[in-house]
Design a protein around this motif. Sequence first.
Motif, PDB file in Angstrom:
ATOM      1  N   PRO A  46       0.924  -1.194  -0.290  1.00 32.39           N
ATOM      2  CA  PRO A  46       0.046   0.230   0.091  1.00 32.39           C
ATOM      3  C   PRO A  46       0.813   1.233   0.063  1.00 32.39           C
ATOM      4  CG  PRO A  46       0.068  -0.909   2.025  1.00 32.39           C
ATOM      5  CD  PRO A  46       0.911  -1.794   1.325  1.00 32.39           C
ATOM      6  N   VAL A  47       0.557   2.417  -0.788  1.00 36.18           N
ATOM      7  CA  VAL A  47       1.260   3.594  -0.849  1.00 36.18           C
ATOM      8  C   VAL A  47       0.463   4.614   0.035  1.00 36.18           C
ATOM      9  CG1 VAL A  47       2.052   5.216  -2.534  1.00 36.18           C
ATOM     10  CG2 VAL A  47       2.323   2.822  -2.939  1.00 36.18           C
ATOM     11  N   LEU A  48      -0.590   4.654  -0.457  1.00 35.09           N
ATOM     12  CA  LEU A  48      -1.569   5.861   0.163  1.00 35.09           C
ATOM     13  C   LEU A  48      -2.844   5.490  -0.003  1.00 35.09           C
ATOM     14  CD1 LEU A  48      -1.227   9.483  -0.903  1.00 35.09           C
ATOM     15  CD2 LEU A  48      -3.190   8.296  -1.441  1.00 35.09           C
ATOM     16  N   ALA A  49      -3.982   5.945   0.948  1.00 34.64           N
ATOM     17  CA  ALA A  49      -5.370   5.939   0.677  1.00 34.64           C
ATOM     18  C   ALA A  49      -6.091   7.026   1.174  1.00 34.64           C
ATOM     19  CB  ALA A  49      -5.640   4.865   2.051  1.00 34.64           C
ATOM     20  N   ILE A  50      -7.161   7.315   0.426  1.00 31.53           N
ATOM     21  CA  ILE A  50      -7.839   8.424   0.528  1.00 31.53           C
ATOM     22  C   ILE A  50      -9.295   8.255   1.147  1.00 31.53           C
ATOM     23  CG2 ILE A  50      -8.484   8.428  -1.938  1.00 31.53           C
ATOM     24  CD1 ILE A  50      -8.192  11.705  -1.778  1.00 31.53           C
ATOM     25  N   SER A  51      -9.874   9.126   2.005  1.00 29.03           N
ATOM     26  CA  SER A  51     -11.110   8.657   2.578  1.00 29.03           C
ATOM     27  C   SER A  51     -12.269   9.114   1.833  1.00 29.03           C
ATOM     28  CB  SER A  51     -11.129   9.574   3.750  1.00 29.03           C
ATOM     29  OG  SER A  51     -11.197  10.768   3.652  1.00 29.03           O
ATOM     30  N   ARG A  52     -13.240   8.486   2.138  1.00 24.79           N
ATOM     31  CA  ARG A  52     -14.561   8.587   1.157  1.00 24.79           C
ATOM     32  C   ARG A  52     -14.757  10.096   0.716  1.00 24.79           C
ATOM     33  NH1 ARG A  52     -18.701   4.964   4.453  1.00 24.79           N
ATOM     34  NH2 ARG A  52     -18.361   6.558   6.038  1.00 24.79           N
ATOM     35  N   GLY A  54     -12.477  12.600   0.865  1.00 26.64           N
ATOM     36  CA  GLY A  54     -11.085  13.011   0.477  1.00 26.64           C
ATOM     37  C   GLY A  54     -10.548  13.975   1.453  1.00 26.64           C
ATOM     38  N   SER A  55     -11.151  13.955   2.741  1.00 21.47           N
ATOM     39  CA  SER A  55     -10.589  15.070   3.520  1.00 21.47           C
ATOM     40  C   SER A  55      -9.402  14.284   4.351  1.00 21.47           C
ATOM     41  CB  SER A  55     -11.680  15.199   4.873  1.00 21.47           C
ATOM     42  OG  SER A  55     -12.045  14.136   5.292  1.00 21.47           O
ATOM     43  N   SER A  56      -9.191  13.208   4.385  1.00 23.69           N
ATOM     44  CA  SER A  56      -8.197  12.315   5.011  1.00 23.69           C
ATOM     45  C   SER A  56      -7.254  11.392   4.098  1.00 23.69           C
ATOM     46  CB  SER A  56      -8.608  11.492   6.262  1.00 23.69           C
ATOM     47  OG  SER A  56      -9.226  12.162   7.012  1.00 23.69           O
ATOM     48  N   THR A  57      -6.077  11.332   4.060  1.00 23.42           N
ATOM     49  CA  THR A  57      -5.335  10.358   3.528  1.00 23.42           C
ATOM     50  C   THR A  57      -4.329  10.010   4.500  1.00 23.42           C
ATOM     51  OG1 THR A  57      -3.520  12.270   2.788  1.00 23.42           O
ATOM     52  CG2 THR A  57      -5.452  11.762   1.192  1.00 23.42           C
ATOM     53  N   TYR A  58      -3.731   8.753   3.946  1.00 22.70           N
ATOM     54  CA  TYR A  58      -2.652   8.062   4.840  1.00 22.70           C
ATOM     55  C   TYR A  58      -1.869   7.485   3.874  1.00 22.70           C
ATOM     56  CZ  TYR A  58      -6.217   8.305   8.515  1.00 22.70           C
ATOM     57  OH  TYR A  58      -6.920   8.599   9.361  1.00 22.70           O
ATOM     58  N   PHE A  59      -0.442   7.590   4.332  1.00 23.94           N
ATOM     59  CA  PHE A  59       0.616   7.125   3.350  1.00 23.94           C
ATOM     60  C   PHE A  59       1.639   6.618   3.952  1.00 23.94           C
ATOM     61  CE2 PHE A  59       2.489  11.005   4.441  1.00 23.94           C
ATOM     62  CZ  PHE A  59       1.474  12.004   4.567  1.00 23.94           C
ATOM     63  N   ILE A  60       2.618   5.782   3.270  1.00 20.50           N
ATOM     64  CA  ILE A  60       3.800   5.640   3.645  1.00 20.50           C
ATOM     65  C   ILE A  60       4.885   6.591   3.739  1.00 20.50           C
ATOM     66  CG2 ILE A  60       3.207   3.013   3.083  1.00 20.50           C
ATOM     67  CD1 ILE A  60       5.006   3.311   0.454  1.00 20.50           C
ATOM     68  N   ASP A  61       5.695   6.299   4.602  1.00 22.56           N
ATOM     69  CA  ASP A  61       6.707   7.486   4.859  1.00 22.56           C
ATOM     70  C   ASP A  61       7.625   7.866   3.511  1.00 22.56           C
ATOM     71  OD1 ASP A  61       7.788   6.625   8.154  1.00 22.56           O
ATOM     72  OD2 ASP A  61       5.986   7.572   7.526  1.00 22.56           O
ATOM     73  N   ARG A  66       6.163  13.974  -1.506  1.00 21.31           N
ATOM     74  CA  ARG A  66       5.948  13.880  -2.928  1.00 21.31           C
ATOM     75  C   ARG A  66       4.827  13.574  -3.758  1.00 21.31           C
ATOM     76  NH1 ARG A  66       9.237   9.999  -4.916  1.00 21.31           N
ATOM     77  NH2 ARG A  66       8.907   8.622  -3.210  1.00 21.31           N
ATOM     78  N   PHE A  67       4.031  12.829  -3.187  1.00 19.57           N
ATOM     79  CA  PHE A  67       2.903  12.312  -3.406  1.00 19.57           C
ATOM     80  C   PHE A  67       1.447  12.777  -2.898  1.00 19.57           C
ATOM     81  CE2 PHE A  67       4.506   7.668  -5.232  1.00 19.57           C
ATOM     82  CZ  PHE A  67       5.217   8.542  -5.622  1.00 19.57           C
ATOM     83  N   THR A  68       0.599  13.040  -3.523  1.00 22.27           N
ATOM     84  CA  THR A  68      -0.779  13.512  -2.717  1.00 22.27           C
ATOM     85  C   THR A  68      -1.699  12.915  -3.645  1.00 22.27           C
ATOM     86  OG1 THR A  68      -0.742  15.367  -4.393  1.00 22.27           O
ATOM     87  CG2 THR A  68       0.211  15.770  -2.219  1.00 22.27           C
ATOM     88  N   ALA A  69      -2.812  12.778  -3.147  1.00 25.04           N
ATOM     89  CA  ALA A  69      -3.870  12.179  -3.699  1.00 25.04           C
ATOM     90  C   ALA A  69      -5.128  13.294  -3.614  1.00 25.04           C
ATOM     91  CB  ALA A  69      -4.388  10.836  -3.029  1.00 25.04           C
ATOM     92  N   SER A  70      -6.000  13.136  -4.196  1.00 24.11           N
ATOM     93  CA  SER A  70      -7.187  13.777  -4.211  1.00 24.11           C
ATOM     94  C   SER A  70      -8.288  13.149  -4.980  1.00 24.11           C
ATOM     95  CB  SER A  70      -7.270  15.209  -5.043  1.00 24.11           C
ATOM     96  OG  SER A  70      -6.666  15.069  -6.277  1.00 24.11           O
ATOM     97  N   ARG A  71      -9.800  13.543  -4.845  1.00 24.84           N
ATOM     98  CA  ARG A  71     -10.844  12.797  -5.316  1.00 24.84           C
ATOM     99  C   ARG A  71     -11.887  13.747  -5.855  1.00 24.84           C
ATOM    100  NH1 ARG A  71     -12.631   8.143  -1.754  1.00 24.84           N
ATOM    101  NH2 ARG A  71     -14.313   7.971  -3.179  1.00 24.84           N
ATOM    102  N   ASP A  72     -12.407  13.175  -6.666  1.00 27.00           N
ATOM    103  CA  ASP A  72     -13.658  14.128  -7.295  1.00 27.00           C
ATOM    104  C   ASP A  72     -14.881  13.121  -7.399  1.00 27.00           C
ATOM    105  OD1 ASP A  72     -15.550  15.384  -8.878  1.00 27.00           O
ATOM    106  OD2 ASP A  72     -14.445  16.330 -10.081  1.00 27.00           O
TER     107      ASP A  72
END
Length: 125
Positions: A46-52, A54-61, A66-72
Motif C-alpha cells: 500500500p502506498v496511500l489511501a484517501i477517505s470517502r 477526500g478529507s483524509s489521506t494516509y501514506f507510507i513514509d 512527494r505524492f498527494t491524492a485527491s478525489r472528485d
Amino acid sequence: VQLQASGGGLVQAGGSLRLSCAASGHSFSRYAIAWFRQGPGNEREPVLAISRSGSSTYFIDSIKGRFTASRDNDRKTVYLQMNSLKPEDAAVYYCAAKSVILTAPLLPQGKWDYWGQGTQVTVSS
C-alpha cells in the motif's frame, strides 16, 4: 464498483506523473480508495489511501512530501499526483476500493474489495 487505473508512463527521475483511478457503478462516495504498487520481485504494498470524502489521506513514509491524492466524487475519479519521482518508485500501480471509514494504518491488499488493473510507472535515472 469497477475501477480503471491510468496515467502511467516513463519519466525521468525528479519528474512527475498523475495517475487516475476512474470508477463505474454506484455510490462511489461510499468507498475509500487506496493506491498500491508492486515492483519487480516485490510484494504489492500500500502506498496511500484517501477517505470517502477526500478529507483524509494516509501514506507510507517514503512518499511523504512527494505524492498527494485527491478525489472528485462527481467524476468518480481519484488522482495520485506523484512528484520528485525516484527510480525506486518504479512499479505497477493499482487502485483498490473498500466501503470503509478510513483510519490508519494502511490496510494490506487482502482487506480491499475491488481492484483496478495496474498501470506501469517507469522512472529512469
